[in-house]
Each structure stands twice: as C-alpha cells, then as structure tokens.
Write a protein that holds these residues in place. Structure first.
Motif, PDB file in Angstrom:
ATOM      1  N   VAL A 150       0.831  -1.208   0.000  1.00 39.21           N
ATOM      2  CA  VAL A 150       0.000   0.000   0.000  1.00 39.21           C
ATOM      3  C   VAL A 150       0.864   1.256   0.000  1.00 39.21           C
ATOM      4  N   SER A 151       2.049   1.175   0.598  1.00 38.47           N
ATOM      5  CA  SER A 151       2.913   2.365   0.625  1.00 38.47           C
ATOM      6  C   SER A 151       3.357   2.770  -0.781  1.00 38.47           C
ATOM      7  N   TYR A 152       3.199   1.863  -1.756  1.00 36.28           N
ATOM      8  CA  TYR A 152       3.542   2.171  -3.159  1.00 36.28           C
ATOM      9  C   TYR A 152       2.319   2.059  -4.068  1.00 36.28           C
ATOM     10  N   LEU A 153       1.134   2.237  -3.519  1.00 36.62           N
ATOM     11  CA  LEU A 153      -0.107   2.142  -4.291  1.00 36.62           C
ATOM     12  C   LEU A 153      -0.085   3.075  -5.495  1.00 36.62           C
ATOM     13  N   GLY A 154       0.531   4.229  -5.324  1.00 33.87           N
ATOM     14  CA  GLY A 154       0.580   5.216  -6.404  1.00 33.87           C
ATOM     15  C   GLY A 154       1.215   4.700  -7.676  1.00 33.87           C
ATOM     16  N   ALA A 155       2.110   3.717  -7.559  1.00 31.13           N
ATOM     17  CA  ALA A 155       2.792   3.186  -8.740  1.00 31.13           C
ATOM     18  C   ALA A 155       1.843   2.509  -9.715  1.00 31.13           C
ATOM     19  N   ALA A 177      -7.312  -3.261  -8.318  1.00 28.73           N
ATOM     20  CA  ALA A 177      -6.625  -4.139  -7.364  1.00 28.73           C
ATOM     21  C   ALA A 177      -7.346  -4.129  -6.016  1.00 28.73           C
ATOM     22  N   LEU A 178      -7.750  -2.946  -5.575  1.00 29.07           N
ATOM     23  CA  LEU A 178      -8.457  -2.840  -4.295  1.00 29.07           C
ATOM     24  C   LEU A 178      -9.838  -3.510  -4.366  1.00 29.07           C
ATOM     25  N   THR A 179     -10.492  -3.397  -5.515  1.00 32.33           N
ATOM     26  CA  THR A 179     -11.787  -4.064  -5.704  1.00 32.33           C
ATOM     27  C   THR A 179     -11.630  -5.569  -5.590  1.00 32.33           C
ATOM     28  N   GLU A 180     -10.581  -6.099  -6.204  1.00 37.77           N
ATOM     29  CA  GLU A 180     -10.346  -7.546  -6.113  1.00 37.77           C
ATOM     30  C   GLU A 180     -10.041  -7.955  -4.679  1.00 37.77           C
ATOM     31  N   ARG A 233     -11.441  -4.458   5.253  1.00 39.60           N
ATOM     32  CA  ARG A 233     -12.365  -4.349   4.124  1.00 39.60           C
ATOM     33  C   ARG A 233     -12.937  -2.936   4.026  1.00 39.60           C
ATOM     34  N   ALA A 234     -13.343  -2.370   5.164  1.00 38.60           N
ATOM     35  CA  ALA A 234     -13.924  -1.019   5.168  1.00 38.60           C
ATOM     36  C   ALA A 234     -12.904  -0.004   4.646  1.00 38.60           C
ATOM     37  N   TRP A 235     -11.644  -0.114   5.104  1.00 40.49           N
ATOM     38  CA  TRP A 235     -10.609   0.819   4.643  1.00 40.49           C
ATOM     39  C   TRP A 235     -10.341   0.632   3.153  1.00 40.49           C
ATOM     40  N   THR A 236     -10.260  -0.614   2.721  1.00 41.08           N
ATOM     41  CA  THR A 236      -9.957  -0.921   1.316  1.00 41.08           C
ATOM     42  C   THR A 236     -11.049  -0.393   0.400  1.00 41.08           C
ATOM     43  N   GLN A 237     -12.299  -0.618   0.766  1.00 37.75           N
ATOM     44  CA  GLN A 237     -13.405  -0.149  -0.069  1.00 37.75           C
ATOM     45  C   GLN A 237     -13.468   1.376  -0.078  1.00 37.75           C
ATOM     46  N   ARG A 238     -13.281   1.991   1.095  1.00 40.24           N
ATOM     47  CA  ARG A 238     -13.320   3.458   1.173  1.00 40.24           C
ATOM     48  C   ARG A 238     -12.207   4.079   0.315  1.00 40.24           C
ATOM     49  N   ARG A 248     -10.700   2.666  -2.276  1.00 31.28           N
ATOM     50  CA  ARG A 248     -11.059   2.420  -3.674  1.00 31.28           C
ATOM     51  C   ARG A 248     -12.070   3.458  -4.161  1.00 31.28           C
ATOM     52  N   ASP A 249     -13.074   3.763  -3.324  1.00 33.24           N
ATOM     53  CA  ASP A 249     -14.098   4.741  -3.693  1.00 33.24           C
ATOM     54  C   ASP A 249     -13.505   6.144  -3.830  1.00 33.24           C
ATOM     55  N   GLU A 250     -12.550   6.480  -2.961  1.00 24.98           N
ATOM     56  CA  GLU A 250     -11.890   7.795  -3.042  1.00 24.98           C
ATOM     57  C   GLU A 250     -11.068   7.916  -4.322  1.00 24.98           C
ATOM     58  N   ILE A 251     -10.473   6.819  -4.758  1.00 22.54           N
ATOM     59  CA  ILE A 251      -9.725   6.838  -6.026  1.00 22.54           C
ATOM     60  C   ILE A 251     -10.698   7.075  -7.170  1.00 22.54           C
ATOM     61  N   ARG A 252     -11.817   6.379  -7.142  1.00 21.49           N
ATOM     62  CA  ARG A 252     -12.781   6.470  -8.240  1.00 21.49           C
ATOM     63  C   ARG A 252     -13.466   7.828  -8.309  1.00 21.49           C
ATOM     64  N   ASP A 253     -13.737   8.446  -7.142  1.00 21.07           N
ATOM     65  CA  ASP A 253     -14.408   9.754  -7.211  1.00 21.07           C
ATOM     66  C   ASP A 253     -13.424  10.933  -7.250  1.00 21.07           C
TER      67      ASP A 253
END
Length: 199
Positions: A110-115, A124-127, A171-176, A178-183
């Motif tokens: 996660v520390s390199y999610l930006g890559a 990836a987060l959705t999966e 799960r809550a953090w991952t979904q949140r 993911r949603d922040e990336i999408r919006d």
C-alpha cells in the motif's frame, strides 16, 4: 526483556491445547485445524513435531504415556510441566500487553499504491475486497459452527472474533480508499498517474 528459550508461536498453541488435556501431536494438529486455528498458527506435521521436541528439550512439556491403536503406530501423549505452565502464562501476558512490531506485506504494498495509477489501483483494491468478503464469510461461519452452536466456549475462539473484526476493518478501509480513487478525492501525482502497462 529476556529472549524466550522457545519463541515459535506454534509452541504457544501447543501449550494452550495442553491446558485443556493431555494430547499427542496428531490430536494437537487435528484440534488446531478443526477450530480454524491454522489461520493463527502455521500448522504442518514437521513443524509441529519439531516444536513438541523443542518444548520437551526445554522442560516445558513432559511425556505422560504412549498409546497404541491397533491400526496406528504408537503415539506419545504430552502434558505441560510446572515450568511450561509458568512460561505459557508469562508469554501470553507479555503478548497481550505489549504490541509487537510486525511487517505486513499488504502495508508494504500500500505504501507504493501510487505506482499502479488510479485505474489499476482501484481494480486491485476491488479484487482485494472480494477476497476479504470470502475470508469474512469463512471466519463468521467458523464462529457460528463452534461458538454459535455451543461446541466450544467463546473464550476458546476469542481470537476468531479478533480476526473477523480485523478483516472487517481492512475491508472497510480498502473499499473506502477504492471509492476515493474512483471519485477523485484521493489525488494522484502526475508522474504516477499513467504508469506503463506491466503484467
């Protein structure tokens, strides 16, 4: 804090089982798996037997008897010694009181999610959410089948509750996220917005 003579957490599981009754290693492995504790402890035959031998060598457990079923080889049954009991209680107390530094692989990634860029990161987060949903369902089912049916006291499976809550929080953090990336509320540096396609 002095280093313990035996520090493998599988030893903690063995000592914990021997709080209930004397057992041979095969029964230990079966009981751990039946209770879903192989999610908390790495259980395989080789490592379990090595752990039992280490506990025996340091005087934390002792042989009680050897039993033989006509269809199976002899099995040695073990019990906790007084020293082992003291070490077990001290070890549990220490682990509960003092958070240990751990290095989860997910946190490193996660520390390199930006890559990954926004689109691939969201995918990836959705999966991961799908995998977490399955793990949450399995953890809940295990609790329902053991504690929920009265098969085991809740205290014997308390780590299952902890694991379930940890999965739900992840799960809550991952979904949140993911949603922040999408919006678009989690912004991406321009240099990492469109990474080259990699497998």
């Amino acid at each position: 804090m002095a280093r313990r003579k035996v520090s493998n957490t599988l030893a903690l599981a063995v000592l914990g089982l021997l709080q209930e009754k004397t057992m041979h290693p095969y029964e230990m492995a079966s009981t751990l798996r039946e209770r879903g504790k192989d999610n908390s402890f790495k259980v395989n035959t080789g490592s379990l037997y090595d752990t039992v031998q280490s506990l025996l060598r340091h005087g934390w457990i002792a042989e009680v008897e050897t039993v033989r079923d006509s269809r199976r080889p002899e099995r040695t049954v073990y019990a906790t010694t007084e020293v082992g009991q003291q070490e077990f209680v001290s070890w549990v107390d220490e682990l509960i009181r003092t958070p240990a530094t751990e290095y989860p692989k997910f946190m490193a990634a996660v520390s390199y999610l930006g890559a990954l860029g926004p689109e691939r990161a969201a995918e990836a987060l959705t999966e991961r959410v799908r995998h977490l949903d399955r793990q949450i369902e399995e953890a809940q089912q295990m609790l329902d089948e053991t504690v929920g049916t009265g098969l085991l006291p809740r205290l014997f499976m308390i780590e299952g509750e902890y694991a379930l809550h940890a999965l739900q929080a992840e799960r809550a953090w991952t979904q949140r996220t993911r949603d922040e990336i999408r919006d678009g509320t989690l912004s991406w540096p321009e240099t990492w917005s469109d990474p080259k396609d990699t497998p």
